[in-house]
Every structure is written in structure tokens, then in C-alpha cells.
Design an enzyme around this catalytic site. Structure first.
Site: not given
Length: 445
Positions: A216, A370
Site C-alpha cells: 500500500e 487484500e
């Protein structure tokens, strides 16, 4: 043991023809470089149809789960403070997951490389006698790297493949909130050193088949740190850093799959905006950027695709995606408040231009690193999150998109996990949401 291995294969065998490793074949404790030939050829790559395939060209569907702990300071998977680690890995394999995404930090990899002492290793040595030096209940807990290698061995026995995810630079429970792959303690060069070491250590063990270079990357211009995506060699250019990191890995092991996540925002260049634009004009609420979940914005692939040269066949793009219970993003609202989002509105308002075009146009494979969330009435009072889970799950099934569900852990505060009651009970309700998106043979196994 042979029966145990066959049991696992029945549960988790993938189209990649997971290898049956003889019980007599084991990696030496000191190094993985002397591994026998059986561990050498179960690698994966990308074909010209943007499919992940095995060495025989058979298409593979990677359908896995996340289990964190090594990134937050536990020095082991979370939950091993109360449960038996081997049993937990068995549960994951027996429920049909074929890939384990393991968040780690640059710090812990360099700790292992340099053989630095552990901090507190959160292992219940009464529940995990196998993880003690003496092999008995209540014994002395092993060094964390030895425990990790025990986990790798058990995954190998289960036919469960591993993806190492560099979740953060410094080990910390909030480490993922740092926008970049470097911080004040660990530099880009440290990150590359950690990547090179872990790649070299396991270069002959095809249990570890992938590396997610950085979890991320994110940030906006006026937030102090920002990961961007362009053609520069700026320190905060994630596209340039990802190519450097990937090359460092693939020069050592050209067989690893490389996961490259996106960033958070991408400028509206067509409206005269650039990377120096402020995050938002609060007088008009105009944003100069196209927004996304952290690590999800892959719009830059159109203008500046990742170039791995001779290693291009190992590239996989890996966005993250979550539902409205994590945050009620703009794309969950429709002009008609009496209606709710659908696959079509999600594609039109967010998915397609942000990341789905990569798969739809067969630029490269996608692996949603995710996705997950609550499925109970207490947390999901309106049912919106369950609706979103079904939409993304079915889209991934229909398009054969690879994924790793977030997460096994119960202690993920905004999503919950597949277990509860101090990691002691399996959440059958949540699992039923996930199960249709797991690789299955024609008999549903």
C-alpha cells in the site's frame, strides 16, 4: 506422514500441480540453497495471454489468505500466543487456500540476515512444543527465524505456497500507515538489501513463489510523504522503485512472481493538474486527483507501465479493495439514494479505470492482495458490506482474478478475520462467503 500430505493435496491442490515432497526430503536447517531437485521446478510465470501458468503451461488460480504478525512486532504469526501454529496452518490448507500472504518488515528481514537477537517472541510454548529448543511444553522458545523456517516446512508439506509481503519498513503495528517503502530508519537501499537477502536464502525452495514488493504505497502532496507513479527517478517514485526492487529480486531468482501494488492518487493531468497539486480545494471540494484505496491506484500503468525487461513474464499487478464498512468511499454513493451500488456501477465509477482495465485488456494478471470485511449484523447493520463482498467475489470468480483474502487474523480491527475466540474458532459464516472464490476441482474440492 504420507497420508497427511495426500490429505492436504485433496484440499488444496491447484492447477499448478503442487509437488508431493517425499517425507525423507528436507531442507537443511542452515540454508535453503542445498535443497533437493524436488523443490526447484514448481515455479510460475505469466504467458502471452496474461495468465499465470505452471512450467507445463497449465493455468493456475492463486486463491489465498493473509496472516500477519511478523510486521507488527510479534516476531511470529499473531495468535501463536494462544494456539498451535501447525494446527492453524493445517486449518488454512484444509479449507482450500493455496497461497499464504505473509506481511513482514524490512527490519525483521535485516534482523534475520544479520542474526540480531529477538525481541519478545509471542509464542505460547505450552501450546507449541515444536517451537521450543527442547521440543517440550514450556521449553525455551526458538529464534524467530528458526520458527519461520518451521512454518515454511509445514506449508511445504501442506502444498501451501507462500508470498512474502514487505508490509512496512520499520516493524510496528501502525507501520502500514507510512506512505513509502522507506522511512527515517530504513532507506530504499535497506529495502533492496532485505529483498535480495530473502530472495537468495529461498532461491531453491519453490514453497515461496512470490514477493509483494511493498504494501500500500500511498500519500498526497500536502500530507508530507507521497508515493507517485511517473517516468522520473525521484526517490518517491514508486514505479521506478518497484522496477529496481523487482530487478534486484529477479537477478537472483528469475522464477519468482513479483507483485506490484498501486498508489493512492493519480493527478488529473487532462485538467492541468500534476503531482504538486494540493490534496483538495476545500472551498469547492474539487480534488485534482483520482483517488483510490491505498495501494490500489494503478492508473499510471497506462502512461508508465512497469518494465521488467527480460523478466516481464514474472509481473503481476496487485491492487487492494475494501467495502463500505472500512470507509464509505465516493463510489459507494449513487445519485439515486434509493439504489445501491452494483458490479456495473463499481466498474464504471471506480474499478475499471483504477485497476480492472489491466485484466480486462490482458495487460498483465491481477492479484487482489487484500479484500475482506465483516459479515455479521453487529458490524454490517445494513448488509452493504456483505453485498460488496459478493460483488467483488463474483467478479473475481468470473474473471479468474487471483486474490489473498484479508485475513486469517481475528485482530484486524476494521475487517475481523476467519477465526475468533482468541484464534481458537473458525468463522464458518465468513468462510462460506469466501469459499466459492477458492480454487476447486470438478468435484468441488
Amino acid at each position: 506422514m504420507a497420508n497427511k500430505i495426500l490429505k492436504r493435496v485433496a484440499a488444496v491442490v491447484s492447477a499448478a500441480a503442487v509437488l508431493l515432497v517425499p517425507t525423507s526430503a528436507r531442507l537443511p536447517e542452515k540454508t535453503a540453497s542445498a535443497a533437493p531437485d524436488e523443490y526447484h521446478d514448481d515455479w510460475l510465470h505469466v504467458n502471452d495471454k496474461a495468465q499465470i501458468v505452471d512450467m507445463n503451461g497449465n493455468e493456475v488460480w492463486l486463491t489465498g489468505v493473509n496472516w500477519f504478525g511478523y510486521n507488527v512486532g510479534s516476531q511470529v504469526f499473531d495468535g501463536v500466543w494462544s494456539q498451535n501454529m501447525h494446527h492453524c496452518l493445517d486449518l488454512i490448507a484444509d479449507h482450500g487456500f493455496n497461497l499464504l500472504r505473509v506481511p513482514m518488515s524490512t527490519e525483521i528481514l535485516l534482523q534475520w540476515k544479520n542474526k540480531k537477537p529477538d525481541g519478545l517472541v509471542k509464542v505460547n510454548q505450552y501450546e507449541n512444543p515444536e517451537l521450543t529448543v527442547e521440543g517440550v511444553e514450556g521449553g525455551t522458545i526458538k529464534y524467530s527465524f528458526d520458527i519461520w523456517n518451521q512454518a515454511v516446512e509445514w506449508c511445504r508439506e501442506n502444498g501451501l505456497k507462500i508470498m512474502i509481503d514487505i508490509h512496512c519498513a520499520t516493524t510496528a503495528s501502525n507501520g502500514h500507515q507510512v506512505a513509502t517503502w522507506y522511512d527515517s530508519k530504513y532507506s530504499t537501499e535497506d529495502w533492496i538489501e532485505a529483498l535480495e537477502w530473502v530472495t537468495d536464502y529461498y532461491k531453491d525452495d519453490d514453497t515461496i513463489i512470490a514477493i509483494d514488493l511493498k504494501n500500500e504505497p500511498h500519500g498526497k502532496h500536502d500530507e508530507g510523504a507521497m508515493a507517485k507513479w511517473d517516468g522520473s527517478k525521484d526517490i518517491n517514485n514508486w514505479k521506478y522503485a518497484a522496477e529496481r526492487g523487482a530487478k534486484a529480486v529477479l537477478d537472483i531468482n528469475p522464477n519468482l512472481l513479483i507483485m506490484v501494488e498501486g498508489i493512492e492518487v493519480y493527478p488529473k493531468f487532462e485538467e492541468g493538474q500534476d503531482w504538486d497539486s494540493p490534496g483538495i480545494d476545500y472551498t469547492t471540494m474539487y480534488s485534482p486527483y483520482y483517488g483510490a484505496w491505498w495501494g490500489a491506484n494503478l492508473r499510471g500503468v497506462r502512461d508508465y507501465p512497469i518494465d521488467l525487461g527480460k523478466y516481464q513474464s514474472q509481473l503481476v499487478y496487485s491492487p487492494h479493495d475494501y467495502g463500505p464498512e472500512v470507509w464509505k468511499q465516493d463510489w459507494f454513493y449513487l445519485e439515486d439514494p434509493s439504489k445501491t451500488f452494483s458490479r456495473e456501477t463499481l466498474l464504471d465509477d471506480y474499478w475499471r479505470d483504477t485497476w480492472a482495465f489491466i485484466g480486462e485488456e490482458k495487460i498483465a494478471p491481477l492479484l487482489i492482495g487484500e479484500w475482506g470485511g465483516w459479515v455479521d449484523d453487529e458490524h454490517d447493520k445494513t448488509g452493504e458490506n456483505r453485498h460488496w463482498l459478493k460483488e467483488i467475489r463474483d467478479y473475481m470468480i468470473d474473471n479468474h482474478i487471483h486474490h489473498t483474502f484479508w485475513c486469517f487474523n481475528e485482530n484486524s480491527s476494521d475487517t475481523g478475520g476467519l477465526v475468533y475466540d482468541n484464534f481458537g474458532k473458525w468463522d464458518d459464516v465468513k468462510y462460506e462467503f469466501v469459499k466459492p472464490a477458492l480454487w476447486q476441482d470438478k468435484n468441488g474440492k
